[in-house]
Design an enzyme around this catalytic site. Structure first.
Site, mmCIF file in Angstrom:
data_model
loop_
_atom_site.group_PDB
_atom_site.id
_atom_site.type_symbol
_atom_site.label_atom_id
_atom_site.label_comp_id
_atom_site.label_asym_id
_atom_site.label_seq_id
_atom_site.Cartn_x
_atom_site.Cartn_y
_atom_site.Cartn_z
ATOM 1 N N TYR A 44 6.293 25.682 86.412
ATOM 2 C CA TYR A 44 7.263 25.744 85.321
ATOM 3 C C TYR A 44 8.199 24.542 85.455
ATOM 4 C CZ TYR A 44 6.089 30.679 84.327
ATOM 5 O OH TYR A 44 5.462 31.851 83.992
ATOM 6 N N PHE A 67 5.604 37.603 77.443
ATOM 7 C CA PHE A 67 5.575 37.483 75.976
ATOM 8 C C PHE A 67 5.793 38.837 75.306
ATOM 9 C CE2 PHE A 67 2.386 33.895 76.936
ATOM 10 C CZ PHE A 67 3.404 32.982 77.108
ATOM 11 N N GLY A 80 5.459 38.941 69.615
ATOM 12 C CA GLY A 80 4.528 39.264 68.549
ATOM 13 C C GLY A 80 3.173 38.615 68.763
#
Length: 303
Positions: free
Chosen positions: A67, A217, A221
């Site tokens: 990351y 997540f 959506g």
């Protein structure tokens, strides 16, 4: 003020944590696939944000050495925040995939390369052991996790790792890994509109085995890495209005309602969103509201 303790706790091996945690990926300005989320946060602001999370009861963080962006490293920011914090915070990181300093993604590491990835996380985080290391399965080329997980189990026996977990896996990988060493968590993509882990039985399997299931997540959506407000259908908005909450909070609350073993690691660079995410742990949805949210979107639209 609601705190992360409102959702209750779960144990990662011998480490008890509040079920609402924090994901550090977005602090770097890059998404998991290198998609830019804008200018990276100022370092002092990032440390302040993390300290605010800790003050609000967040006591576990998800991060990884991969990351990073050209200007920021999630592990470096976490290290800075923890070095100036006196409380206990569990840090979970991931190994398996790798990235060049340029940001280019590499193929899945070989089992013999995992020690180097673990040691890199140790250096970046400024620690002599890692609380939790998740083996992230990276694509179809790693159909079996046995050899990789076995290499991490050796590092656990050597004292470099306290607990082991898995990421981006199927149920058979959990069974395979458990034959080698204890598994304290499984981290997979999972959300109201992305329920593959339900279809495969992974969420229920983790509950039966006493393993934490940690969705990523969870509020995005169908687009997964999209921001939380990109896809909020009528049923989510109606439940949100009834509680005076945001659609993102409803999505997080729905996830936490899947079972006491389900944790949450929403990430943000916005202090207001951080407080909202943490407050979602106190949101209690009724059986009727859960039934509405569980209605397929196309069925709800036609009703």
């Amino acid at each position: 003020m609601n705190t992360a303790a409102a959702a209750g706790t779960w144990r990662l091996g011998d480490l008890e944590v509040n079920r609402v945690g924090y994901g550090a990926m977005r602090l770097t300005g890059n998404g998991m696939r290198g998609n830019s989320d804008g200018t990276p946060i100022d370092r002092a602001a990032a440390v302040g944000l993390l300290h605010s999370a800790f003050e609000q009861g967040v006591d576990h963080i998800d991060t990884a050495a991969f990351y990073f962006s050209p200007l920021r490293s999630a592990n470096e920011l976490v290290n800075r925040a923890l070095s100036a914090w006196s409380g206990d915070v569990v840090v979970a990181t991931k190994v398996g995939p790798g990235r060049e300093p340029s940001g280019e993604w590499l193929t899945m590491a070989r089992p013999d390369q995992l020690r180097g990835q673990v040691e890199e996380n140790l250096r970046q985080l400024g620690r002599d052991h890692l609380d939790v290391v998740n083996l992230r399965r990276n694509g179809p080329d790693t159909a079996s996790v046995a050899e990789h997980f076995g290499a991490l189990a050796e590092l656990r026996r050597a004292g470099l790792i306290r607990h082991l977990g898995l990421s981006n896996v199927r149920p058979e990988h959990v069974t395979e890994a458990l034959a080698i060493a204890p598994v304290v968590c499984v981290q997979n993509s999972y959300a109201l509109d992305w329920r593959r882990a339900d279809e495969t039985g992974l969420v229920d399997l983790c509950r039966e085995l006493g393993i934490a299931f940690v969705p990523f997540f969870a509020i995005s959506g169908l687009r997964r890495e999209a921001s939380a407000d990109q896809r909020h259908d009528a049923r989510v908005r109606s439940v949100a209005r009834a509680h005076g909450a945001t659609p993102a909070q409803v999505r997080l609350a729905w996830t936490l309602h899947r079972g006491p073993h389900v944790l949450a690691i929403p990430g943000t660079r916005d202090p207001a969103h951080l407080a909202e995410n943490i407050a979602a742990g106190a949101l209690r949805l009724s059986a009727e509201e859960l039934a509405l949210l569980d209605t397929p979107a196309e069925d709800a639209a036609g009703s």
